[in-house]
Design an enzyme around this catalytic site. Structure first.
Site, PDB file in Angstrom:
ATOM      1  N   ARG A 193       0.862  -1.181   0.000  1.00 35.90           N
ATOM      2  CA  ARG A 193       0.000   0.000   0.000  1.00 35.90           C
ATOM      3  C   ARG A 193       0.899   1.232   0.000  1.00 35.90           C
ATOM      4  O   ARG A 193       1.924   1.259   0.693  1.00 35.90           O
ATOM      5  CB  ARG A 193      -0.922   0.042   1.223  1.00 35.90           C
ATOM      6  CG  ARG A 193      -2.113  -0.923   1.152  1.00 35.90           C
ATOM      7  CD  ARG A 193      -3.128  -0.548   0.068  1.00 35.90           C
ATOM      8  NE  ARG A 193      -4.250  -1.475   0.009  1.00 35.90           N
ATOM      9  CZ  ARG A 193      -4.325  -2.561  -0.761  1.00 35.90           C
ATOM     10  NH1 ARG A 193      -3.308  -2.862  -1.563  1.00 35.90           N
ATOM     11  NH2 ARG A 193      -5.385  -3.327  -0.764  1.00 35.90           N
ATOM     12  N   GLU A 231      -2.659   7.392  -4.915  1.00 32.26           N
ATOM     13  CA  GLU A 231      -3.026   6.727  -6.180  1.00 32.26           C
ATOM     14  C   GLU A 231      -4.514   6.814  -6.505  1.00 32.26           C
ATOM     15  O   GLU A 231      -4.885   6.702  -7.687  1.00 32.26           O
ATOM     16  CB  GLU A 231      -2.588   5.258  -6.163  1.00 32.26           C
ATOM     17  CG  GLU A 231      -3.389   4.383  -5.203  1.00 32.26           C
ATOM     18  CD  GLU A 231      -2.978   2.909  -5.276  1.00 32.26           C
ATOM     19  OE1 GLU A 231      -1.783   2.618  -5.129  1.00 32.26           O
ATOM     20  OE2 GLU A 231      -3.862   2.056  -5.472  1.00 32.26           O
ATOM     21  N   HIS A 241      -0.849  -0.222  -9.705  1.00 35.58           N
ATOM     22  CA  HIS A 241      -1.556  -1.195  -8.857  1.00 35.58           C
ATOM     23  C   HIS A 241      -2.043  -2.402  -9.679  1.00 35.58           C
ATOM     24  O   HIS A 241      -3.224  -2.729  -9.699  1.00 35.58           O
ATOM     25  CB  HIS A 241      -2.740  -0.523  -8.129  1.00 35.58           C
ATOM     26  CG  HIS A 241      -3.114  -1.222  -6.852  1.00 35.58           C
ATOM     27  ND1 HIS A 241      -3.421  -0.557  -5.699  1.00 35.58           N
ATOM     28  CD2 HIS A 241      -3.221  -2.540  -6.538  1.00 35.58           C
ATOM     29  CE1 HIS A 241      -3.713  -1.421  -4.737  1.00 35.58           C
ATOM     30  NE2 HIS A 241      -3.591  -2.634  -5.227  1.00 35.58           N
TER      31      HIS A 241
HETATM   32  P1  NAI Z   1      -1.276 -11.280   5.038  1.00 33.98           P
HETATM   33  O1  NAI Z   1      -2.270 -10.809   6.053  1.00 33.98           O
HETATM   34  O2  NAI Z   1      -1.225 -12.715   4.663  1.00 33.98           O
HETATM   35  O3  NAI Z   1       0.201 -10.872   5.560  1.00 33.98           O
HETATM   36  C1  NAI Z   1       0.493  -9.626   6.132  1.00 33.98           C
HETATM   37  C2  NAI Z   1       1.677  -9.812   7.066  1.00 33.98           C
HETATM   38  O4  NAI Z   1       2.032  -8.519   7.571  1.00 33.98           O
HETATM   39  C3  NAI Z   1       1.347 -10.705   8.278  1.00 33.98           C
HETATM   40  O5  NAI Z   1       2.342 -11.681   8.443  1.00 33.98           O
HETATM   41  C4  NAI Z   1       1.332  -9.725   9.437  1.00 33.98           C
HETATM   42  O6  NAI Z   1       1.743 -10.288  10.665  1.00 33.98           O
HETATM   43  C5  NAI Z   1       2.332  -8.661   8.948  1.00 33.98           C
HETATM   44  N1  NAI Z   1       2.219  -7.408   9.665  1.00 33.98           N
HETATM   45  C6  NAI Z   1       1.107  -6.838  10.201  1.00 33.98           C
HETATM   46  N2  NAI Z   1       1.443  -5.704  10.842  1.00 33.98           N
HETATM   47  C7  NAI Z   1       2.787  -5.564  10.709  1.00 33.98           C
HETATM   48  C8  NAI Z   1       3.718  -4.597  11.173  1.00 33.98           C
HETATM   49  N3  NAI Z   1       3.334  -3.567  11.919  1.00 33.98           N
HETATM   50  N4  NAI Z   1       5.002  -4.755  10.839  1.00 33.98           N
HETATM   51  C9  NAI Z   1       5.421  -5.835  10.113  1.00 33.98           C
HETATM   52  N5  NAI Z   1       4.575  -6.786   9.656  1.00 33.98           N
HETATM   53  C10 NAI Z   1       3.278  -6.658   9.959  1.00 33.98           C
HETATM   54  O7  NAI Z   1      -1.478 -10.347   3.773  1.00 33.98           O
HETATM   55  P2  NAI Z   1      -1.020 -10.629   2.277  1.00 33.98           P
HETATM   56  O8  NAI Z   1      -2.057 -11.373   1.546  1.00 33.98           O
HETATM   57  O9  NAI Z   1       0.368 -11.160   2.288  1.00 33.98           O
HETATM   58  O10 NAI Z   1      -1.041  -9.139   1.670  1.00 33.98           O
HETATM   59  C11 NAI Z   1      -0.135  -8.155   2.152  1.00 33.98           C
HETATM   60  C12 NAI Z   1      -0.572  -6.810   1.615  1.00 33.98           C
HETATM   61  O11 NAI Z   1      -0.391  -6.774   0.208  1.00 33.98           O
HETATM   62  C13 NAI Z   1      -2.074  -6.487   1.808  1.00 33.98           C
HETATM   63  O12 NAI Z   1      -2.311  -5.930   3.083  1.00 33.98           O
HETATM   64  C14 NAI Z   1      -2.322  -5.490   0.711  1.00 33.98           C
HETATM   65  O13 NAI Z   1      -2.140  -4.193   1.218  1.00 33.98           O
HETATM   66  C15 NAI Z   1      -1.237  -5.777  -0.327  1.00 33.98           C
HETATM   67  N6  NAI Z   1      -1.785  -6.267  -1.592  1.00 33.98           N
HETATM   68  C16 NAI Z   1      -1.451  -5.623  -2.751  1.00 33.98           C
HETATM   69  C17 NAI Z   1      -1.938  -6.049  -3.961  1.00 33.98           C
HETATM   70  C18 NAI Z   1      -1.553  -5.397  -5.254  1.00 33.98           C
HETATM   71  O14 NAI Z   1      -2.254  -5.589  -6.280  1.00 33.98           O
HETATM   72  N7  NAI Z   1      -0.471  -4.639  -5.314  1.00 33.98           N
HETATM   73  C19 NAI Z   1      -2.882  -7.161  -4.037  1.00 33.98           C
HETATM   74  C20 NAI Z   1      -3.107  -7.850  -2.775  1.00 33.98           C
HETATM   75  C21 NAI Z   1      -2.596  -7.390  -1.588  1.00 33.98           C
END
Ligand code: NAI
Length: 335
Positions: A234, A263, A295
């Protein structure tokens, strides 16, 4: 169920229509994003389906509830655009698509790493222009280099698996360790150590109050000079102005962005005939060592198909009065 589907492009409709053949919901598509101005369009719909640039804040939620909406079904994994506290107070259920394809985003992050490292974006233009010089295209072997992954959930873990195949040394920072990553040989460290030791840093944590501007001037003062920074998560995880300053003095050697903090005003639209007013964004585009994609990390046929299936299944489950397990609740996030 009658569903008001906001921010739909032709490709969204294509995949939702295909998935809906076996769900049979009544999907009413709106091209516009959900906002205070467009929320009245959802009046009379029990469910609203929203995407990343839809504003689902308290004023919008209040209007939705007034119009009879009980469910907000996000077509995304991220939910930073939703005021979950307000949704809870107003008894609106929010569901999301937790993992539709970690491969799509992780592979896009790898694409940005490879293109930036070898200057493929510049090489492509040069060769087409009859310029076969290699000056300025010097890269490095990824093998043996240290990559720091911030956030090792579904996407971060997938990236770790791919980069392990390249022979990278992997560091990670997360609020909780992922055993699969530990097994893979990823070493969990504090953020400062990750910043100081990584040749490339890739961000995969959600945007929350804790992670807003995680990469700011203070963090950038700690990085290895010339570090590669990748953000497919993000935009507001990084302070863009601080990143521009670090690109100017060479602390950042290259930058790959699939997301940008402002964005909403730009991405997913054709603005090629418009004078873009965002000077910070336009400054970013002037650097030879910066790539921005709009994105598109999620944008694979596999991911769109999974998003459509899970979204419609989430709505179906809610209609039956059951829980899908994909509910996003503020209590769960705190727990
Ligand atoms: P997920 O929930 O599986 O993993 C997120 C990880 O971040 C977890 O391991 C969590 O413990 C960690 N986390 C939470 N707070 C934190 C902090 N303060 N410091 C360090 N780590 C922390 O999520 P997933 O599926 O891996 O997605 C991650 C992000 O990717 C989403 O939140 C979304 O913003 C972004 N995304 C972007 C897309 C794109 O098209 N560019 C598409 C899908 C997701």
């Amino acid at each position: 169920m009658r569903v008001a589907v906001f921010s739909t492009k032709p490709y969204d409709r294509q995949f939702l229509d295909a998935a809906n053949e076996h769900f049979g919901h009544e999907l009413v598509y709106f091209e516009s994003a959900l906002s205070e101005e467009t929320a009245p369009l959802a009046s009379g719909f029990w469910a609203v389906c929203a995407f990343v640039h839809d504003r689902v804040d308290r004023p919008v939620l209040e209007q939705l509830v007034g119009g009879g909406t009980s469910l907000v079904a996000l077509r995304s994994a991220g939910f930073n655009n939703v005021d979950l506290e307000a949704a809870g107070n107003l008894a609106i259920t929010v569901v999301h698509v937790p993992a539709y394809s970690p491969y799509a985003v992780a592979e896009h992050a790898v694409a940005l790493i490879l293109v930036l490292n070898r200057g493929i974006h510049r090489a492509h233009g040069r060769v087409r222009d009859g310029n076969f010089s290699l000056n300025g295209l010097l890269g490095f072997d990824l093998h043996g280099r240290t990559v720091g992954i911030v956030g090792t959930g579904a996407i971060g873990e997938t990236l770790a698996r791919i980069l392990a195949g390249f022979g990278c040394v992997l560091l990670a920072y997360d609020v909780r360790e992922n055993p699969a990553c530990v097994e893979l040989g990823v070493r969990y460290v504090e953020l400062d150590e990750l910043l100081a030791k990584s040749d490339a840093i890739s961000l995969h944590c959600p945007l929350t109050r804790d992670t807003h501007h995680l990469i700011d001037a203070e963090a950038l003062a700690k990085v290895k000079p010339g570090v590669m920074l990748i953000n497919t998560s993000r935009g507001a995880l990084i302070d863009t102005q601080a990143v521009v300053d670090a690109l100017k003095d060479g602390r950042i050697g290259s930058l790959g962005l699939d997301v940008y903090e402002e964005e909403d005003e730009l991405f997913f639209e054709d603005l090629s005939n418009v004078v873009i007013q965002d000077d910070v964004f336009m400054r970013l585009l002037t650097f030879p060592n910066v790539i921005v994609t709009a994105h598109q990390g999620y944008f694979t046929s596999d991911a769109l198909s999974n998003i459509a299936e899970t979204t419609l299944a989430n709505i179906d489950t809610f209609e039956r009065g059951e829980r899908s397990g994909n509910e996003v609740e503020i209590e769960r996030l705190r727990g």
